[in-house]
Design a protein around this motif. Structure first.
Motif, mmCIF file in Angstrom:
data_model
loop_
_atom_site.group_PDB
_atom_site.id
_atom_site.type_symbol
_atom_site.label_atom_id
_atom_site.label_comp_id
_atom_site.label_asym_id
_atom_site.label_seq_id
_atom_site.Cartn_x
_atom_site.Cartn_y
_atom_site.Cartn_z
ATOM 1 N N TYR A 1 1.873 1.943 -3.689
ATOM 2 C CA TYR A 1 0.834 2.420 -4.416
ATOM 3 C C TYR A 1 0.484 3.860 -3.959
ATOM 4 N N SER B 1 0.786 7.140 -6.479
ATOM 5 C CA SER B 1 -0.433 8.047 -6.893
ATOM 6 C C SER B 1 0.120 9.320 -6.820
ATOM 7 N N TYR C 1 -13.228 -1.858 -4.739
ATOM 8 C CA TYR C 1 -13.065 -0.726 -5.359
ATOM 9 C C TYR C 1 -14.295 -0.384 -5.963
ATOM 10 N N THR D 1 -9.087 1.936 2.748
ATOM 11 C CA THR D 1 -8.424 2.041 1.391
ATOM 12 C C THR D 1 -8.982 1.143 0.266
ATOM 13 N N LEU E 1 -7.770 0.167 -3.427
ATOM 14 C CA LEU E 1 -6.868 0.288 -4.541
ATOM 15 C C LEU E 1 -7.746 -0.163 -5.944
ATOM 16 N N VAL F 1 -6.035 5.148 -6.002
ATOM 17 C CA VAL F 1 -6.019 4.993 -4.361
ATOM 18 C C VAL F 1 -7.290 5.847 -3.702
ATOM 19 N N LEU G 1 0.888 -1.276 -0.082
ATOM 20 C CA LEU G 1 0.022 0.037 -0.102
ATOM 21 C C LEU G 1 0.718 1.383 -0.004
ATOM 22 N N CYS H 1 -4.576 5.983 -13.346
ATOM 23 C CA CYS H 1 -4.679 4.592 -13.582
ATOM 24 C C CYS H 1 -4.175 4.058 -14.989
#
Length: 368
Positions: free
Chosen positions: A10, A14, A90, A82, A84, A103, A7, A21
């Motif tokens: 990531y 971001s 998501y 969270t 992803l 994220v 995480l 993405c």
């Protein structure tokens, strides 16, 4: 929460300018893992299609894993959820947006896959008329059940929509233009805290993010992307609500506007959306449900007789072959058949008249 070991990577990824993405997918496909992106040199980035030397240099200069780890500590300390982009948790509606964040951070009780999600937006200078419209819409949603209202926690229409939801027992989400370490405007802190038990707070910004104007415009894409439909209750000729409406339209989501008198400053934006065919006119929840196909159906709805022998055009056959017994969103179908939305909509209508296709809520279709 996602795997803490990955995480932090990531989150740090971001934060790199120019990495959304789409570019992240390219990097993963070439590098094989998120960790490899933080170890690669300029020669590796030059080989990735769409990245090149300029963006590659930006990645090298801005990759800050320590900032990602510091944010991870904040998330764990305050038990922040969270999601992803590649995770199953998501939001499915947001994932279909080309500029969806890598994220997403959230706090509260949020069901990303709620049956009906509607964004209610408008001017910060809400009139009594606008506040009344919000209350009537939400009150009707409470009677129907199954609704979630998304907005931006701003003054005016946003807060009116959130407050109406709390009053009538409708789940509501606020999308923030900053991290979850603060609430802006500060006067809405109490409102935000109440929403945690009946919805929640959402953002793609990390903690310690400054309150900046461009962040509110960036926030609007998430408001539009999370929802099936966007309703503009009141707006002047220019304003953030109109930006949200434009973004929703670009996502092939339905946009609606509440009309007002031509002399009313904060109805002019809505009237122009309707005049320019950028939004459908609605006067209440019944109109929304009619356009969206969300009306309550009788127990024994009459079935359209499926014709035994139907001659399809080449384009109709292409669309029909791309469908299956599983439902699919119309924007996904457009990508599959490589046809514009207007063309596909007309072809689907003909197929539906012939009993070959079923239309479902939220612009979804499947074979009969």
């Amino acid at each position: 929460m996602a795997n803490p070991e990955k995480l932090a990577y990531y989150i740090a990824l971001s934060l790199i300018p120019g990495i959304g993405c789409i570019n992240a997918k390219k990097l993963f496909a070439y590098m094989g893992s998120v960790e490899a992106i933080f170890e690669a040199g300029q020669k590796h980035f030059q080989k990735v299609p769409g990245i090149g030397s300029v963006l590659g240099q930006s990645i090298i200069e801005h990759r800050d894993l320590d900032r990602g780890k510091r944010e991870l500590d904040f998330l764990q300390k305050y038990k922040i959820q969270t999601s992803l982009y590649w995770d199953d948790n998501y939001p499915a509606r947001l994932k279909r947006c080309v500029d969806a964040p890598l994220v997403l951070f959230a706090k509260g009780n949020l069901n990303w896959n709620a049956e009906r999600i509607v964004a209610i937006v408008g001017t910060r200078n809400a009139t009594d008329y606008g506040k009344k419209v919000c209350d009537e819409l939400v009150s009707a949603m409470a009677e129907r059940g199954g609704y979630v209202v998304v907005s931006g926690l701003a003054y005016g229409i946003d807060s009116a929509a959130h407050k109406a939801c709390l009053q009538h027992g409708v789940s509501t989400w606020a999308v923030l233009a900053h991290g979850l370490d603060k609430i802006y405007p500060a006067l809405h802190r109490s409102l935000a805290e109440k929403m945690l038990g009946q919805g929640g707070l959402v953002t793609d910004f990390i903690s310690e993010t400054d309150i900046e104007r461009q962040n509110f415009l960036r926030r609007n894409r998430i408001v539009a992307g999370l929802a099936d439909a966007t309703i503009v209750v009141e707006s002047a000729e220019k304003g953030g609500a109109l930006v949200t409406a434009d973004i929703a339209g670009s996502y092939n989501r339905d946009v609606f506007a509440v009309p007002g008198r031509s002399s009313d400053t904060f109805s002019r934006g809505c009237n122009e959306l309707i005049r320019d065919n950028k939004a459908c006119l609605i006067q209440g929840l019944e109109d929304l449900e009619l356009f969206m196909g969300w009306q309550a159906k009788p127990d024994k709805a009459p079935k359209i007789q499926k014709q035994l022998f139907v001659e399809l055009s080449n384009e109709e056959q292409t669309v029909f072959d791309a469908l299956s017994a599983d439902s699919i969103y119309i924007d996904q179908l457009c990508q599959l058949v490589q046809m514009p939305m207007g063309k596909v909509s007309a072809l689907l209508l003909n197929l539906e008249f012939n009993g070959l296709v079923a239309s479902l809520p939220g612009k979804m279709y499947r074979k009969n």
